[in-house]
Design a protein around this motif. Structure first.
Motif, PDB file in Angstrom:
ATOM      1  N   PRO A 150       0.808  -1.227   0.000  1.00 15.58           N
ATOM      2  CA  PRO A 150       0.000   0.000   0.000  1.00 15.58           C
ATOM      3  C   PRO A 150       0.838   1.274   0.000  1.00 15.58           C
ATOM      4  O   PRO A 150       0.402   2.311  -0.493  1.00 15.58           O
ATOM      5  N   ARG A 151       2.047   1.208   0.527  1.00 15.36           N
ATOM      6  CA  ARG A 151       2.904   2.391   0.559  1.00 15.36           C
ATOM      7  C   ARG A 151       3.243   2.882  -0.843  1.00 15.36           C
ATOM      8  O   ARG A 151       3.517   4.074  -1.051  1.00 15.36           O
ATOM      9  N   ASN A 152       3.242   1.950  -1.801  1.00 16.18           N
ATOM     10  CA  ASN A 152       3.548   2.312  -3.190  1.00 16.18           C
ATOM     11  C   ASN A 152       2.328   2.858  -3.934  1.00 16.18           C
ATOM     12  O   ASN A 152       2.436   3.207  -5.109  1.00 16.18           O
ATOM     13  N   LEU A 153       1.182   2.896  -3.268  1.00 16.91           N
ATOM     14  CA  LEU A 153      -0.051   3.381  -3.885  1.00 16.91           C
ATOM     15  C   LEU A 153      -0.464   4.755  -3.367  1.00 16.91           C
ATOM     16  O   LEU A 153      -1.206   5.477  -4.039  1.00 16.91           O
ATOM     17  N   GLU A 154      -0.007   5.105  -2.183  1.00 11.66           N
ATOM     18  CA  GLU A 154      -0.498   6.297  -1.491  1.00 11.66           C
ATOM     19  C   GLU A 154      -0.346   7.573  -2.305  1.00 11.66           C
ATOM     20  O   GLU A 154      -1.292   8.364  -2.436  1.00 11.66           O
ATOM     21  N   THR A 155       0.841   7.819  -2.842  1.00 13.18           N
ATOM     22  CA  THR A 155       1.089   9.081  -3.547  1.00 13.18           C
ATOM     23  C   THR A 155       0.219   9.203  -4.790  1.00 13.18           C
ATOM     24  O   THR A 155      -0.367  10.262  -5.041  1.00 13.18           O
ATOM     25  N   ALA A 156       0.124   8.140  -5.556  1.00 13.53           N
ATOM     26  CA  ALA A 156      -0.685   8.184  -6.777  1.00 13.53           C
ATOM     27  C   ALA A 156      -2.164   8.388  -6.453  1.00 13.53           C
ATOM     28  O   ALA A 156      -2.861   9.159  -7.128  1.00 13.53           O
ATOM     29  N   ILE A 157      -2.653   7.705  -5.421  1.00 16.38           N
ATOM     30  CA  ILE A 157      -4.063   7.850  -5.047  1.00 16.38           C
ATOM     31  C   ILE A 157      -4.360   9.272  -4.588  1.00 16.38           C
ATOM     32  O   ILE A 157      -5.365   9.880  -4.969  1.00 16.38           O
ATOM     33  N   LYS A 158      -3.471   9.845  -3.780  1.00 22.66           N
ATOM     34  CA  LYS A 158      -3.650  11.228  -3.342  1.00 22.66           C
ATOM     35  C   LYS A 158      -3.652  12.179  -4.535  1.00 22.66           C
ATOM     36  O   LYS A 158      -4.438  13.138  -4.578  1.00 22.66           O
ATOM     37  N   ALA A 159      -2.775  11.915  -5.497  1.00 26.37           N
ATOM     38  CA  ALA A 159      -2.696  12.775  -6.681  1.00 26.37           C
ATOM     39  C   ALA A 159      -3.993  12.719  -7.490  1.00 26.37           C
ATOM     40  O   ALA A 159      -4.469  13.741  -7.992  1.00 26.37           O
ATOM     41  N   VAL A 160      -4.560  11.515  -7.627  1.00 27.80           N
ATOM     42  CA  VAL A 160      -5.817  11.370  -8.359  1.00 27.80           C
ATOM     43  C   VAL A 160      -6.938  12.117  -7.636  1.00 27.80           C
ATOM     44  O   VAL A 160      -7.727  12.848  -8.245  1.00 27.80           O
ATOM     45  N   LYS A 161      -7.013  11.946  -6.331  1.00 26.68           N
ATOM     46  CA  LYS A 161      -8.046  12.625  -5.546  1.00 26.68           C
ATOM     47  C   LYS A 161      -7.921  14.141  -5.677  1.00 26.68           C
ATOM     48  O   LYS A 161      -8.922  14.861  -5.719  1.00 26.68           O
ATOM     49  N   LYS A 162      -6.701  14.639  -5.765  1.00 21.92           N
ATOM     50  CA  LYS A 162      -6.465  16.078  -5.890  1.00 21.92           C
ATOM     51  C   LYS A 162      -7.043  16.614  -7.197  1.00 21.92           C
ATOM     52  O   LYS A 162      -7.511  17.766  -7.255  1.00 21.92           O
ATOM     53  N   THR A 163      -7.026  15.804  -8.246  1.00 18.79           N
ATOM     54  CA  THR A 163      -7.568  16.251  -9.536  1.00 18.79           C
ATOM     55  C   THR A 163      -9.094  16.158  -9.587  1.00 18.79           C
ATOM     56  O   THR A 163      -9.708  16.670 -10.526  1.00 18.79           O
ATOM     57  N   GLY A 164      -9.699  15.464  -8.621  1.00 21.37           N
ATOM     58  CA  GLY A 164     -11.143  15.286  -8.634  1.00 21.37           C
ATOM     59  C   GLY A 164     -11.598  14.119  -9.486  1.00 21.37           C
ATOM     60  O   GLY A 164     -12.805  13.900  -9.674  1.00 21.37           O
ATOM     61  N   LYS A 165     -10.656  13.325  -9.994  1.00 24.39           N
ATOM     62  CA  LYS A 165     -10.996  12.161 -10.812  1.00 24.39           C
ATOM     63  C   LYS A 165     -11.216  10.933  -9.921  1.00 24.39           C
ATOM     64  O   LYS A 165     -11.041  10.980  -8.710  1.00 24.39           O
ATOM     65  N   HIS A 166     -11.595   9.814 -10.555  1.00 26.96           N
ATOM     66  CA  HIS A 166     -11.947   8.589  -9.832  1.00 26.96           C
ATOM     67  C   HIS A 166     -10.691   7.779  -9.524  1.00 26.96           C
ATOM     68  O   HIS A 166      -9.986   7.326 -10.430  1.00 26.96           O
ATOM     69  N   ALA A 167     -10.418   7.596  -8.241  1.00 30.91           N
ATOM     70  CA  ALA A 167      -9.262   6.808  -7.801  1.00 30.91           C
ATOM     71  C   ALA A 167      -9.711   5.395  -7.443  1.00 30.91           C
ATOM     72  O   ALA A 167     -10.477   5.203  -6.506  1.00 30.91           O
ATOM     73  N   GLN A 168      -9.229   4.424  -8.198  1.00 31.69           N
ATOM     74  CA  GLN A 168      -9.581   3.032  -7.949  1.00 31.69           C
ATOM     75  C   GLN A 168      -8.374   2.305  -7.360  1.00 31.69           C
ATOM     76  O   GLN A 168      -7.345   2.144  -8.010  1.00 31.69           O
ATOM     77  N   GLY A 169      -8.502   1.882  -6.100  1.00 38.60           N
ATOM     78  CA  GLY A 169      -7.441   1.130  -5.450  1.00 38.60           C
ATOM     79  C   GLY A 169      -7.525  -0.333  -5.848  1.00 38.60           C
ATOM     80  O   GLY A 169      -8.615  -0.902  -5.919  1.00 38.60           O
ATOM     81  N   THR A 170      -6.373  -0.951  -6.088  1.00 40.92           N
ATOM     82  CA  THR A 170      -6.349  -2.270  -6.705  1.00 40.92           C
ATOM     83  C   THR A 170      -5.669  -3.320  -5.831  1.00 40.92           C
ATOM     84  O   THR A 170      -4.614  -3.071  -5.244  1.00 40.92           O
TER      85      THR A 170
END
Length: 520
Positions: A150-170
């Motif tokens: 999960p540590r390798n997902l945090e930054t990308a997920i936060k970045a997606v949320k910042k844009t207002g787009k749909h963040a899908q965790g896998t």
């Protein structure tokens, strides 16, 4: 009550009963959404990601009107193939899809901290990439990590949320003595805590059997909440996963992935049309317009034979994958490595070695890039002796530079990796060791001939620094289509007429374009 009364029930009671049954049936009815992967993973799995954009554009109007929840059209290996083989700007491809799919969400596959490359990138680069992808037209970001760290997902997920787009965790699904439904559900809970908009169960090797599909989906819904969207992605290679999709739906899955049938099955995906038909009469329904899908199906049925040079040899069912855990693409890669060394007869030994190497490495899921790393080390072990030679990537995997694995690694092999690489083992998030690199990447990229000065070009260079210089230099020549013409077939009803389309390369305003003339 007399027998006569039982045969002739009270009409009002009968009416009440039927009304209750109808209400119950309506309550059970649920809409299942579908993501079609025809524009990305379908041709990546079946024809080595070689499909040119011009062969996808004609089908976009039908796909956009088919009623899909989303269309996966970018990410994965498409970015690499665009610049390495097709002389096509991947950012222009994304903008094209955004323009041609106004009614439907676009979706991509993003390798977490690896983005679309094969190493970890510093956080500011990850943020910049996500920002530009969103700006150029991406709606849904399916973010995964090869090790499920999960540590390798945090930054990308936060970045997606910042844009207002749909963040899908896998969750990358795999099996081993240490992988359990409970462990996967725990990961889902961690992803929900990160703020993802949905959870994807990603089964890249068709390992997800029906009962685990049911149990995992149900577990996520129970622990994470019924309102958490669960999206299930399965390949078709082992022949069991259409049933797995049905069981996941019964357990509460909201969205499933399929592919238009003319590019499905084998190491690809289950057919869209089959999934829609399978649900008829079950209490589940889709919004998909099959007439639109049929039009897209017919188009890709014409396109597919032209890519015969790249088509996968796997056309049937490969149940051996349940034992070896080896995806189809990994199989062909290992076979090629052995043949190049004149040891093609060692394939069976390599297949037996892969699970042993995977266990030594802490049972990582086998997906890019871990599948290539484990597979190549297995080849080296067979050819040169057990861990006589360690690849740099395998040493990094053993020492934690790709992230944390679910199980402990073999300490003897860890020691060998330290000796081989002259590095120490780490337990921190790998990206924390990286220094800010955007300014350096920008300066290097802008020195290259043909670079257009945009952040998008800097990101292309960052992903593939060895390939980008040649692409920038030749980009002005326009996209290349590597498809070849199928063997012409005579139309028996019209002697002398060929039923294959004829293609001409013409130059317009200095740019080469391909024109297709269909038979009448």
């Amino acid at each position: 009550m007399t027998r006569k009364a039982r045969r002739n029930p009270d009409p009002q009671m009968c009416k009440t009963f039927h009304s209750y049954r109808e209400q119950k049936e309506r309550k059970l009815s649920r809409t299942i959404e579908i993501t079609d992967v025809i524009l990305r993973d379908a041709h990546q799995s079946l024809m080595a990601t070689r499909m040119a954009i011009e062969d996808m554009v004609p089908a976009c109007e039908w796909l956009d009107n088919a009623g899909f929840w989303s269309l996966e059209c970018w990410g994965g290996a498409t970015y690499d193939s665009c610049i390495r083989f097709l002389n096509e700007d991947p950012w222009e491809r994304l903008r094209t899809f955004r323009e041609l799919l106004p009614k439907t969400r676009t979706q991509m596959l993003l390798r977490g901290q690896n983005l679309l490359g094969y190493r970890h990138y510093e956080d500011s680069v990850v943020g910049r990439f996500v920002e530009k992808a969103a700006k150029n037209g991406m709606d849904v970001f399916r973010v995964f990590d090869a090790l499920n760290d999960p540590r390798n997902l945090e930054t990308a997920i936060k970045a997606v949320k910042k844009t207002g787009k749909h963040a899908q965790g896998t969750i990358c699904y795999t099996t081993s003595p240490v992988h359990t439904v409970d462990k996967f559900v725990e990961m889902a809970q961690r992803l929900v805590e990160m703020g993802v908009d949905s959870i994807c169960i990603k089964d890249m090797a068709a390992l997800l059997k029906p009962q685990p599909a049911y149990d995992l989906t149900k577990g996520i819904k129970e622990k994470c909440g019924q309102d958490v969207l669960v999206h299930v992605h399965c390949h078709a290679t082992t022949g069991v996963t259409m049933v797995s999709l049905m069981k996941a739906i019964e357990a509460g899955a909201d969205i499933v992935d399929t592919s238009v049938s003319s590019l499905s099955l084998g190491p690809g995906h289950n057919p869209t049309e089959s999934l829609v038909e399978m649900l008829e009469g079950t209490g589940y329904e889709t919004k998909v317009d099959l007439e639109m899908v049929y039009k897209a199906r017919d188009h890709f049925a014409k396109v597919r034979p032209r890519y015969h040079a790249f088509l996968s040899d796997i056309t049937g069912v490969e149940t051996e994958i349940f034992k070896s855990q080896i995806p189809g693409g990994m199989l062909s890669n290992m076979e090629s490595q052995l043949k190049q060394q004149g040891q093609g007869d060692k394939m069976k030994e390599v297949l037996e070695e892969v699970p042993r190497v995977r266990e030594d490495a802490g049972f990582p899921p086998l997906v890019t890039p871990s599948s290539q790393i484990v597979g190549t080390q297995a080849v080296f072990n067979v050819m040169m002796g057990k861990y006589k030679v360690l690849t740099g990537e395998f040493s990094d995997l053993m020492l934690g530079y790709y992230g944390e694995t679910i199980a402990p690694k073999n300490p003897d092999v860890v020691a060998m990796a330290k000796e081989s690489s002259k590095k120490e083992e780490i337990t921190s998030r790998p990206a924390d060791l990286l220094k800010p690199e955007w300014e350096t990447l920008e300066a290097e990229a802008k020195k290259l001939e043909g670079n257009n000065g945009t952040d998008e070009d800097v990101l292309t260079y960052a992903m593939f620094p060895q390939v980008a210089p040649k692409f920038f230099k030749e980009r002005s020549e326009g996209p290349r289509n590597l498809a070849t013409e199928p063997t012409p077939v005579i139309d028996k009803n019209h002697p002398g007429v060929l039923n294959a389309p004829i293609h001409y390369d013409v130059t317009v305003n200095g740019r080469k374009q391909r024109v297709t003339v269909e038979p009448v």
